[in-house]
Design a protein around this motif. Structure first.
Motif, mmCIF file in Angstrom:
data_model
loop_
_atom_site.group_PDB
_atom_site.id
_atom_site.type_symbol
_atom_site.label_atom_id
_atom_site.label_comp_id
_atom_site.label_asym_id
_atom_site.label_seq_id
_atom_site.Cartn_x
_atom_site.Cartn_y
_atom_site.Cartn_z
ATOM 1 N N PRO A 65 4.192 7.029 4.726
ATOM 2 C CA PRO A 65 3.795 6.954 6.262
ATOM 3 C C PRO A 65 2.978 5.356 6.688
ATOM 4 C CG PRO A 65 2.059 8.378 4.818
ATOM 5 C CD PRO A 65 3.310 7.198 4.078
ATOM 6 N N LEU A 66 3.767 4.972 7.887
ATOM 7 C CA LEU A 66 2.337 4.553 8.648
ATOM 8 C C LEU A 66 1.470 4.756 9.943
ATOM 9 C CD1 LEU A 66 1.691 1.373 8.773
ATOM 10 C CD2 LEU A 66 3.574 1.117 10.697
ATOM 11 N N HIS A 67 0.054 5.126 9.303
ATOM 12 C CA HIS A 67 -1.260 5.508 10.050
ATOM 13 C C HIS A 67 -1.925 4.223 10.681
ATOM 14 C CE1 HIS A 67 -0.635 9.485 8.301
ATOM 15 N NE2 HIS A 67 -1.034 8.868 7.446
ATOM 16 N N VAL A 68 -1.684 5.046 12.404
ATOM 17 C CA VAL A 68 -2.792 4.133 13.185
ATOM 18 C C VAL A 68 -4.205 4.362 12.962
ATOM 19 C CG1 VAL A 68 -3.098 3.119 15.732
ATOM 20 C CG2 VAL A 68 -0.707 2.753 14.921
ATOM 21 N N ALA A 69 -5.189 3.967 12.781
ATOM 22 C CA ALA A 69 -6.464 4.428 12.445
ATOM 23 C C ALA A 69 -7.292 4.168 13.538
ATOM 24 C CB ALA A 69 -7.275 4.351 11.231
ATOM 25 N N GLY A 70 -6.933 3.169 14.916
ATOM 26 C CA GLY A 70 -7.677 3.510 15.819
ATOM 27 C C GLY A 70 -6.660 1.795 16.814
ATOM 28 N N SER A 129 0.853 -0.967 0.023
ATOM 29 C CA SER A 129 0.167 -0.310 -0.085
ATOM 30 C C SER A 129 0.973 1.354 -0.239
ATOM 31 C CB SER A 129 -0.844 0.328 0.698
ATOM 32 O OG SER A 129 -1.826 1.371 1.382
ATOM 33 N N ALA A 130 0.506 1.910 -0.409
ATOM 34 C CA ALA A 130 1.231 4.080 -0.394
ATOM 35 C C ALA A 130 0.949 4.545 0.716
ATOM 36 C CB ALA A 130 0.243 4.417 -2.057
ATOM 37 N N ALA A 131 -0.453 4.579 1.588
ATOM 38 C CA ALA A 131 -0.590 4.966 2.461
ATOM 39 C C ALA A 131 -1.316 3.386 3.369
ATOM 40 C CB ALA A 131 -1.555 5.533 2.168
ATOM 41 N N PRO A 132 -0.578 2.682 3.810
ATOM 42 C CA PRO A 132 -0.933 1.696 4.856
ATOM 43 C C PRO A 132 -1.178 2.535 6.078
ATOM 44 C CG PRO A 132 1.679 1.592 4.838
ATOM 45 C CD PRO A 132 1.727 2.051 3.685
ATOM 46 N N ALA A 133 -2.177 1.293 6.811
ATOM 47 C CA ALA A 133 -2.919 2.034 8.119
ATOM 48 C C ALA A 133 -3.338 1.003 8.727
ATOM 49 C CB ALA A 133 -4.370 3.001 7.673
ATOM 50 N N LEU A 134 -3.059 1.048 9.887
ATOM 51 C CA LEU A 134 -3.620 -0.519 11.234
ATOM 52 C C LEU A 134 -4.466 0.207 11.893
ATOM 53 C CD1 LEU A 134 0.247 -0.441 12.292
ATOM 54 C CD2 LEU A 134 -1.050 -1.653 10.617
ATOM 55 N N ASP A 135 -5.721 -0.797 12.018
ATOM 56 C CA ASP A 135 -6.926 -0.575 13.152
ATOM 57 C C ASP A 135 -6.669 -1.783 14.119
ATOM 58 O OD1 ASP A 135 -9.189 -0.197 14.314
ATOM 59 O OD2 ASP A 135 -10.600 -0.706 13.204
ATOM 60 N N LEU A 136 -5.896 -0.943 15.263
ATOM 61 C CA LEU A 136 -5.572 -1.981 16.328
ATOM 62 C C LEU A 136 -7.470 -1.661 17.199
ATOM 63 C CD1 LEU A 136 -1.665 -0.582 16.677
ATOM 64 C CD2 LEU A 136 -3.064 -2.890 15.732
ATOM 65 N N SER A 137 -8.036 -0.971 16.749
ATOM 66 C CA SER A 137 -9.419 -0.893 17.703
ATOM 67 C C SER A 137 -9.531 -2.350 18.254
ATOM 68 C CB SER A 137 -10.408 0.060 16.940
ATOM 69 O OG SER A 137 -10.721 -0.333 16.430
ATOM 70 N N ALA A 138 -9.856 -3.567 17.835
ATOM 71 C CA ALA A 138 -10.121 -4.600 18.396
ATOM 72 C C ALA A 138 -9.639 -5.223 18.285
ATOM 73 C CB ALA A 138 -10.849 -5.823 17.051
ATOM 74 N N VAL A 139 -7.987 -4.908 18.942
ATOM 75 C CA VAL A 139 -7.220 -5.699 19.435
ATOM 76 C C VAL A 139 -7.108 -5.943 21.497
ATOM 77 C CG1 VAL A 139 -3.916 -5.745 20.477
ATOM 78 C CG2 VAL A 139 -5.055 -4.820 18.529
ATOM 79 N N THR A 140 -6.904 -7.425 22.173
ATOM 80 C CA THR A 140 -7.664 -7.239 23.251
ATOM 81 C C THR A 140 -6.646 -7.396 24.218
ATOM 82 O OG1 THR A 140 -7.718 -9.622 22.693
ATOM 83 C CG2 THR A 140 -9.451 -8.882 22.601
ATOM 84 N N GLU A 141 -5.209 -7.610 24.019
ATOM 85 C CA GLU A 141 -4.048 -7.883 24.413
ATOM 86 C C GLU A 141 -3.016 -7.841 24.099
ATOM 87 O OE1 GLU A 141 -3.147 -11.755 26.059
ATOM 88 O OE2 GLU A 141 -4.925 -12.294 26.441
ATOM 89 N N PHE A 142 -1.692 -6.831 24.032
ATOM 90 C CA PHE A 142 -0.720 -5.709 23.270
ATOM 91 C C PHE A 142 0.075 -6.280 24.896
ATOM 92 C CE2 PHE A 142 1.245 -2.218 22.070
ATOM 93 C CZ PHE A 142 1.511 -2.918 21.134
#
Length: 99
Positions: free
Chosen positions: A73-78, A39-52
């Motif tokens: 750029p690497l964005h965190v969407a949630g 992806s030219a603009a990758p994003a991570l949605d971490l809003s459903a991560v239960t343990e980290f």
């Protein structure tokens, strides 16, 4: 874990669900790095991560380093409460991470 369809061929959001821990790091690493590379603009949605844990954090840092190497750029969407707790505890400012 799921990868959203790239919007107009440029952006993709990788949604990680469940644990982002040492128990899944080896499983998630290839998919995460593939999403960053594809992806030219990758994003991570971490809003459903239960343990980290620290292995999950290391995986995110590897993905960010790969994105930087590729000039993307690497964005965190949630972020979930578990992810925010670790970011806050360690004073980590992940680009685009909601407060």
């Amino acid at each position: 874990m799921s990868i959203g369809e790239p919007g107009q061929g440029t952006a993709a959001c990788l949604a990680v669900e469940g644990e982002l821990t040492i128990y899944r790091a080896a499983e998630l690493k290839p998919a995460l790095l593939d999403a960053v590379r594809a992806s030219a603009a990758p994003a991570l949605d971490l809003s459903a991560v239960t343990e980290f844990d620290s292995a999950g954090l290391q995986l995110l840092l590897v993905a960010r380093r790969e994105a930087q190497r590729l000039g993307k750029p690497l964005h965190v969407a949630g972020t979930s409460p578990a992810v925010r707790e670790v970011f806050t505890l360690l004073g980590i400012d992940f680009e685009g991470a909601p407060a």
